[in-house]
Design an enzyme around this catalytic site. Structure first.
Site, mmCIF file in Angstrom:
data_model
loop_
_atom_site.group_PDB
_atom_site.id
_atom_site.type_symbol
_atom_site.label_atom_id
_atom_site.label_comp_id
_atom_site.label_asym_id
_atom_site.label_seq_id
_atom_site.Cartn_x
_atom_site.Cartn_y
_atom_site.Cartn_z
ATOM 1 N N ALA A 255 -32.943 18.990 24.332
ATOM 2 C CA ALA A 255 -31.873 18.044 25.637
ATOM 3 C C ALA A 255 -30.927 18.776 26.405
ATOM 4 O O ALA A 255 -30.392 19.288 25.298
ATOM 5 C CB ALA A 255 -32.435 16.269 25.261
ATOM 6 N N GLY B 271 -35.228 18.388 21.170
ATOM 7 C CA GLY B 271 -36.109 18.459 21.964
ATOM 8 C C GLY B 271 -37.796 19.152 22.068
ATOM 9 O O GLY B 271 -38.989 18.979 22.384
ATOM 10 N N GLU C 170 -39.141 19.056 19.506
ATOM 11 C CA GLU C 170 -40.311 17.892 20.013
ATOM 12 C C GLU C 170 -41.554 17.915 21.078
ATOM 13 O O GLU C 170 -42.551 17.454 20.710
ATOM 14 C CB GLU C 170 -39.736 16.794 19.775
ATOM 15 C CG GLU C 170 -38.844 16.132 18.764
ATOM 16 C CD GLU C 170 -37.224 15.341 18.841
ATOM 17 O OE1 GLU C 170 -36.807 15.875 19.627
ATOM 18 O OE2 GLU C 170 -37.057 14.905 18.284
ATOM 19 N N GLU D 98 -29.689 18.340 15.559
ATOM 20 C CA GLU D 98 -28.839 17.463 16.325
ATOM 21 C C GLU D 98 -28.853 17.166 15.646
ATOM 22 O O GLU D 98 -27.702 16.515 15.732
ATOM 23 C CB GLU D 98 -30.447 16.581 16.833
ATOM 24 C CG GLU D 98 -31.043 16.514 17.284
ATOM 25 C CD GLU D 98 -32.254 17.080 17.631
ATOM 26 O OE1 GLU D 98 -32.294 17.497 16.582
ATOM 27 O OE2 GLU D 98 -33.689 16.711 18.432
HETATM 28 N N1 DAK Z 1 -28.044 22.101 26.257
HETATM 29 C C1 DAK Z 1 -27.583 23.011 27.217
HETATM 30 N N2 DAK Z 1 -27.497 23.897 27.153
HETATM 31 C C2 DAK Z 1 -27.911 24.279 26.912
HETATM 32 C C3 DAK Z 1 -28.577 23.899 25.991
HETATM 33 C C4 DAK Z 1 -28.908 22.828 25.599
HETATM 34 N N3 DAK Z 1 -29.483 21.516 24.772
HETATM 35 N N4 DAK Z 1 -29.079 25.031 25.083
HETATM 36 C C5 DAK Z 1 -28.311 26.358 25.389
HETATM 37 N N5 DAK Z 1 -28.022 26.034 26.813
HETATM 38 C C6 DAK Z 1 -26.568 27.042 27.063
HETATM 39 C C7 DAK Z 1 -26.145 27.158 26.866
HETATM 40 O O1 DAK Z 1 -24.421 26.200 27.130
HETATM 41 C C8 DAK Z 1 -25.473 28.495 27.584
HETATM 42 O O2 DAK Z 1 -24.881 28.189 29.011
HETATM 43 P P1 DAK Z 1 -23.556 28.458 29.966
HETATM 44 O O3 DAK Z 1 -22.145 28.540 28.725
HETATM 45 O O4 DAK Z 1 -24.350 30.270 30.052
HETATM 46 O O5 DAK Z 1 -23.513 28.083 31.260
HETATM 47 C C9 DAK Z 1 -26.581 29.095 27.653
HETATM 48 O O6 DAK Z 1 -27.681 27.779 27.852
HETATM 49 C C10 DAK Z 1 -27.517 30.206 26.908
HETATM 50 O O7 DAK Z 1 -27.096 29.836 25.928
HETATM 51 P P2 DAK Z 1 -26.057 30.626 24.749
HETATM 52 O O8 DAK Z 1 -25.020 30.954 25.781
HETATM 53 O O9 DAK Z 1 -25.593 29.046 23.374
HETATM 54 O O10 DAK Z 1 -27.218 31.186 23.983
HETATM 55 P P3 DAK Z 1 -27.074 31.639 22.326
HETATM 56 O O11 DAK Z 1 -29.068 33.074 22.369
HETATM 57 O O12 DAK Z 1 -25.691 32.995 21.867
HETATM 58 O O13 DAK Z 1 -28.054 30.792 21.031
HETATM 59 C C11 DAK Z 1 -28.981 28.837 21.330
HETATM 60 C C12 DAK Z 1 -29.098 30.297 21.746
HETATM 61 C C13 DAK Z 1 -30.725 28.491 21.341
HETATM 62 C C14 DAK Z 1 -28.778 29.249 19.399
HETATM 63 C C15 DAK Z 1 -27.580 27.845 20.969
HETATM 64 O O14 DAK Z 1 -27.863 27.826 22.561
HETATM 65 C C16 DAK Z 1 -27.604 26.202 20.901
HETATM 66 O O15 DAK Z 1 -27.435 25.860 19.827
HETATM 67 N N6 DAK Z 1 -27.795 25.112 22.242
HETATM 68 C C17 DAK Z 1 -28.040 23.825 21.622
HETATM 69 C C18 DAK Z 1 -29.049 24.004 21.044
HETATM 70 C C19 DAK Z 1 -29.618 22.480 20.498
HETATM 71 O O16 DAK Z 1 -28.455 22.072 19.750
HETATM 72 N N7 DAK Z 1 -30.223 21.411 21.041
HETATM 73 C C20 DAK Z 1 -30.967 20.419 20.434
HETATM 74 C C21 DAK Z 1 -30.042 19.623 21.113
HETATM 75 S S1 DAK Z 1 -30.228 17.401 21.133
HETATM 76 C C22 DAK Z 1 -34.217 11.563 23.845
HETATM 77 C C23 DAK Z 1 -35.065 12.344 23.709
HETATM 78 C C24 DAK Z 1 -34.973 13.675 23.058
HETATM 79 C C25 DAK Z 1 -33.208 14.409 22.951
HETATM 80 C C26 DAK Z 1 -32.483 12.950 22.600
HETATM 81 C C27 DAK Z 1 -33.028 11.900 23.702
HETATM 82 N N8 DAK Z 1 -34.652 10.388 24.033
HETATM 83 C C28 DAK Z 1 -36.124 10.180 24.146
HETATM 84 C C29 DAK Z 1 -33.743 9.304 24.718
HETATM 85 C C30 DAK Z 1 -33.910 15.169 22.072
HETATM 86 C C31 DAK Z 1 -32.134 15.792 21.692
HETATM 87 C C32 DAK Z 1 -31.585 17.179 21.331
HETATM 88 O O17 DAK Z 1 -32.704 18.296 22.103
#
Ligand code: DAK
Length: 257
Positions: free
Chosen positions: A65, A108, A111, A131
């Site tokens: 997400a 997400g 998921e 998460e």
């Molecule tokens: N959200 C927003 N931006 C993201 C992102 C994300 N999840 N993942 C990556 N980006 C963005 C980065 O901020 C970066 O943007 P800029 O800095 O260039 O503006 C760009 O994408 C490239 O990412 P990185 O520079 O970080 O690239 P790397 O290769 O160094 O790293 C990475 C890739 C995937 C390991 C890293 O980006 C990362 O750790 N990303 C976050 C992964 C994460 O934590 N995902 C879980 C998010 S929480 C719900 C349903 C579902 C959910 C919640 C509620 N409801 C039904 C209510 C789900 C929640 C989640 O998924």
């Protein structure tokens, strides 16, 4: 557009839906999820479509997400937005959904892949529920579907540490149907979709419902449900066609009736 819908010429009964926020690694913001919900609803009602492939790009299926969109939200904001309604509707898609995953399928994104009925992965795919590193936990089925797919011990480790699961391991644990080289993952998913699209759409729908029941009920009730759907399949013209084609030693032509 955050989402691209393609009806590939050589796959007349398959729709390809591509998540398209490449700069953000296909982070699933509200707009993209709403587009996905509406697109799937439309495809589910389209008689020409018999199977749907959801994909991202080589680098990311979806990295979760959109954290930037979620960061400032309160519990009440989340409650009022009610994203669960969107996820529930996607889950209720009646046609087979195949996720074609390359690169990151996190949070997400993982998921969403698990909400699909099958997953074809490239060798570079990584799955994860990170998460916990953000101070939250999975909210769109991650704790339930991952645990059912790969078992408690591995799921617990992934959910509590945020550790990634590489494609080949994901295949070994049964999360993924097949892992192929990166240049082939989409072709392989389309091939699988074509194979399913050649079957009776009625029987496919009844069978999908029945397999899903295995996760939702006890064995007795599941068997009861299966029997009802089995009888129902005998009410279709496709049943007559499938059996007649076998007897006449020719390929069947299923109409979905
Ligand atoms: N959200 C927003 N931006 C993201 C992102 C994300 N999840 N993942 C990556 N980006 C963005 C980065 O901020 C970066 O943007 P800029 O800095 O260039 O503006 C760009 O994408 C490239 O990412 P990185 O520079 O970080 O690239 P790397 O290769 O160094 O790293 C990475 C890739 C995937 C390991 C890293 O980006 C990362 O750790 N990303 C976050 C992964 C994460 O934590 N995902 C879980 C998010 S929480 C719900 C349903 C579902 C959910 C919640 C509620 N409801 C039904 C209510 C789900 C929640 C989640 O998924």
């Amino acid at each position: 557009m955050d989402l691209i819908l393609v009806r590939p010429h050589f796959h007349p009964h398959v729709a390809l839906v591509q998540l398209n926020r490449p700069k953000e690694l296909n982070a699933l913001n509200l707009q993209l999820m709403a587009q996905l919900r509406e697109t799937l609803k439309q495809l589910d009602a389209d008689e020409e479509v018999r199977a749907i492939v959801i994909t991202g790009n080589e680098r990311a299926f979806a990295a979760g997400a959109d954290i930037k969109e979620m960061a400032g939200k309160s519990a009440i904001d989340m409650f009022l937005i009610d994203q669960f309604a969107t996820w529930d509707q996607i889950r209720k898609t009646r046609k087979p959904l195949i996720a074609a995953v390359s690169g990151f399928a996190l949070g997400g994104g993982c998921e969403l892949a698990m909400t699909c009925d099958m997953i074809i992965a490239s060798e570079t795919a990584v799955f994860g529920q990170p998460e916990i590193k953000l101070g939250i936990m999975p909210g769109a089925g991650g704790t339930q579907r991952l645990t059912r797919a790969i078992g408690k011990a591995k799921a617990m480790e992934m959910v509590l540490t945020g550790k990634h699961l590489p494609a080949l391991e994901a295949e070994r644990y049964g999360l993924v149907n097949k892992v192929v080289p990166v240049d082939l993952y989409l072709d392989e998913a389309m091939r699988l979709a074509d194979e399913i699209a050649a079957m009776s759409p009625v029987a496919v729908r009844l069978a999908k419902e029945s397999v899903n029941r295995a996760f939702e009920t006890d064995l007795d009730e599941g068997l009861h449900f299966e029997r009802k759907n089995f009888y129902l399949s005998f009410a279709s013209e496709d049943q007559q066609e499938g059996m007649q084609a076998f007897i006449e030693k020719r390929p069947p032509h299923f109409q979905g009736k």
